[in-house]
Motif scaffolding. Structure first.
Motif, PDB file in Angstrom:
ATOM      1  N   SER A  35       0.812  -1.214   0.000  1.00 66.74           N
ATOM      2  CA  SER A  35       0.000   0.000   0.000  1.00 66.74           C
ATOM      3  C   SER A  35       0.849   1.269   0.000  1.00 66.74           C
ATOM      4  N   ASP A  36       2.036   1.208   0.571  1.00 68.96           N
ATOM      5  CA  ASP A  36       2.880   2.395   0.645  1.00 68.96           C
ATOM      6  C   ASP A  36       4.263   2.186   0.040  1.00 68.96           C
ATOM      7  N   THR A  37       4.388   1.223  -0.849  1.00 71.29           N
ATOM      8  CA  THR A  37       5.682   0.945  -1.469  1.00 71.29           C
ATOM      9  C   THR A  37       5.494   0.694  -2.955  1.00 71.29           C
ATOM     10  N   SER A  38       6.405   1.207  -3.742  1.00 75.93           N
ATOM     11  CA  SER A  38       6.349   1.046  -5.195  1.00 75.93           C
ATOM     12  C   SER A  38       7.709   0.664  -5.735  1.00 75.93           C
ATOM     13  N   GLU A  39       7.687   0.069  -6.911  1.00 80.51           N
ATOM     14  CA  GLU A  39       8.923  -0.152  -7.647  1.00 80.51           C
ATOM     15  C   GLU A  39       8.809   0.626  -8.950  1.00 80.51           C
ATOM     16  N   VAL A  40       9.838   1.392  -9.242  1.00 81.65           N
ATOM     17  CA  VAL A  40       9.877   2.184 -10.466  1.00 81.65           C
ATOM     18  C   VAL A  40      10.984   1.627 -11.348  1.00 81.65           C
ATOM     19  N   THR A  41      10.648   1.341 -12.597  1.00 85.44           N
ATOM     20  CA  THR A  41      11.617   0.850 -13.569  1.00 85.44           C
ATOM     21  C   THR A  41      11.678   1.839 -14.725  1.00 85.44           C
ATOM     22  N   VAL A  42      12.889   2.184 -15.113  1.00 89.94           N
ATOM     23  CA  VAL A  42      13.118   3.044 -16.276  1.00 89.94           C
ATOM     24  C   VAL A  42      13.913   2.243 -17.290  1.00 89.94           C
ATOM     25  N   HIS A  43      13.471   2.284 -18.534  1.00 89.46           N
ATOM     26  CA  HIS A  43      14.123   1.553 -19.618  1.00 89.46           C
ATOM     27  C   HIS A  43      14.414   2.528 -20.754  1.00 89.46           C
ATOM     28  N   LEU A  44      15.627   2.503 -21.277  1.00 86.35           N
ATOM     29  CA  LEU A  44      16.029   3.339 -22.407  1.00 86.35           C
ATOM     30  C   LEU A  44      16.565   2.473 -23.528  1.00 86.35           C
ATOM     31  N   SER A  45      16.192   2.806 -24.757  1.00 81.47           N
ATOM     32  CA  SER A  45      16.708   2.141 -25.953  1.00 81.47           C
ATOM     33  C   SER A  45      17.274   3.205 -26.882  1.00 81.47           C
ATOM     34  N   PHE A  46      18.540   3.057 -27.255  1.00 80.38           N
ATOM     35  CA  PHE A  46      19.194   3.982 -28.186  1.00 80.38           C
ATOM     36  C   PHE A  46      19.392   3.259 -29.512  1.00 80.38           C
ATOM     37  N   PHE A  47      18.827   3.812 -30.570  1.00 79.38           N
ATOM     38  CA  PHE A  47      18.934   3.221 -31.899  1.00 79.38           C
ATOM     39  C   PHE A  47      20.066   3.842 -32.694  1.00 79.38           C
ATOM     40  N   ASP A  48      20.515   5.014 -32.274  1.00 80.05           N
ATOM     41  CA  ASP A  48      21.578   5.758 -32.934  1.00 80.05           C
ATOM     42  C   ASP A  48      22.763   5.820 -31.971  1.00 80.05           C
ATOM     43  N   ALA A  49      23.857   5.182 -32.319  1.00 79.95           N
ATOM     44  CA  ALA A  49      25.022   5.136 -31.435  1.00 79.95           C
ATOM     45  C   ALA A  49      25.528   6.529 -31.080  1.00 79.95           C
ATOM     46  N   GLY A  50      25.364   7.484 -31.965  1.00 78.51           N
ATOM     47  CA  GLY A  50      25.803   8.846 -31.702  1.00 78.51           C
ATOM     48  C   GLY A  50      24.975   9.539 -30.641  1.00 78.51           C
ATOM     49  N   HIS A  51      23.785   9.050 -30.394  1.00 85.89           N
ATOM     50  CA  HIS A  51      22.913   9.647 -29.389  1.00 85.89           C
ATOM     51  C   HIS A  51      23.106   8.993 -28.017  1.00 85.89           C
ATOM     52  N   ASP A  52      23.739   7.829 -27.983  1.00 85.82           N
ATOM     53  CA  ASP A  52      23.974   7.083 -26.738  1.00 85.82           C
ATOM     54  C   ASP A  52      25.183   7.674 -26.026  1.00 85.82           C
ATOM     55  N   PRO A  53      24.985   8.242 -24.831  1.00 87.87           N
ATOM     56  CA  PRO A  53      26.122   8.827 -24.122  1.00 87.87           C
ATOM     57  C   PRO A  53      27.054   7.804 -23.482  1.00 87.87           C
ATOM     58  N   GLY A  54      26.713   6.536 -23.542  1.00 90.21           N
ATOM     59  CA  GLY A  54      27.578   5.490 -22.995  1.00 90.21           C
ATOM     60  C   GLY A  54      27.058   4.930 -21.684  1.00 90.21           C
ATOM     61  N   GLU A  55      27.491   3.694 -21.403  1.00 88.56           N
ATOM     62  CA  GLU A  55      26.969   2.964 -20.237  1.00 88.56           C
ATOM     63  C   GLU A  55      27.189   3.698 -18.922  1.00 88.56           C
ATOM     64  N   LYS A  56      28.384   4.217 -18.703  1.00 92.84           N
ATOM     65  CA  LYS A  56      28.676   4.886 -17.430  1.00 92.84           C
ATOM     66  C   LYS A  56      27.785   6.109 -17.239  1.00 92.84           C
TER      67      LYS A  56
END
Length: 137
Positions: free
Chosen positions: A90-111
Motif C-alpha cells: 500500500s505504501d511501497t512502489s517499484e519504479v523501472t526506467v528503460h532506455l533504448s538507443f537506436f543511434d550510437a551517436g545519441h547514446d552517451p555510454g553505459e557509465k
C-alpha cells in the motif's frame, strides 16, 4: 541498438509516484540535470540536452491507467524509453526506467546512462518521500 534499465523501490504508493513522475511542469526536479523537457502541444515536447546543446522534437505520453510514461524522438528515431510504476504494497512502489538507443551517436555510454538513471530514480524518490520520512537518517 543499446538498452539500459534500472529499478528502484520507493516508500510511496504507486499513484503518488506516478503523479509526480508525470507532472510535466516539475520533471526537471527528477530528470537528469542535463535534460530539460518543454511541453508543447502534448504529446509533443521539446527535449534540450545540455551535453550536445541541442533541442530534439520528442513525444511524451502519460498512461495513468497503466502507471506508465513513454517517450521517444519524433523525427530521427534516435531513442525511446519508458518508466513503469508498480505497487508492491500500500505504501511501497517499484519504479523501472528503460532506455533504448537506436543511434550510437545519441547514446552517451553505459557509465553516463547508468549514473543518470541512478540519480534520476534517487531524485524521484526524494520527491515522493513523505515529509516525515525526509528527516529519517
Amino acid at each position: 541498438m543499446t538498452e539500459y534499465e534500472r529499478s528502484r523501490t520507493m516508500p510511496a504508493p504507486p499513484e503518488r509516484v506516478f503523479d509526480r513522475a508525470a507532472d510535466f511542469g516539475r520533471m526537471d526536479a527528477w530528470l537528469p540535470d542535463a535534460l530539460h523537457v518543454e511541453a508543447g502541444d502534448l504529446p509533443a515536447v521539446t527535449v534540450h540536452e545540455d551535453r550536445t546543446d541541442e533541442d530534439t522534437s520528442a513525444l511524451l505520453r502519460a498512461r495513468r491507467e497503466q502507471m506508465r510514461l513513454e517517450w521517444g524522438t519524433r523525427d530521427q528515431g534516435s531513442y525511446t524509453g519508458w518508466l513503469q510504476v508498480a505497487g508492491i504494497g500500500s505504501d511501497t512502489s517499484e519504479v523501472t526506467v528503460h532506455l533504448s538507443f537506436f543511434d550510437a551517436g545519441h547514446d552517451p555510454g553505459e557509465k553516463a546512462v547508468s549514473e543518470a538513471l541512478d540519480t534520476s530514480l534517487r531524485r524521484l524518490e526524494e520527491q515522493v518521500r513523505r515529509p516525515t520520512d525526509r528527516t529519517a537518517g
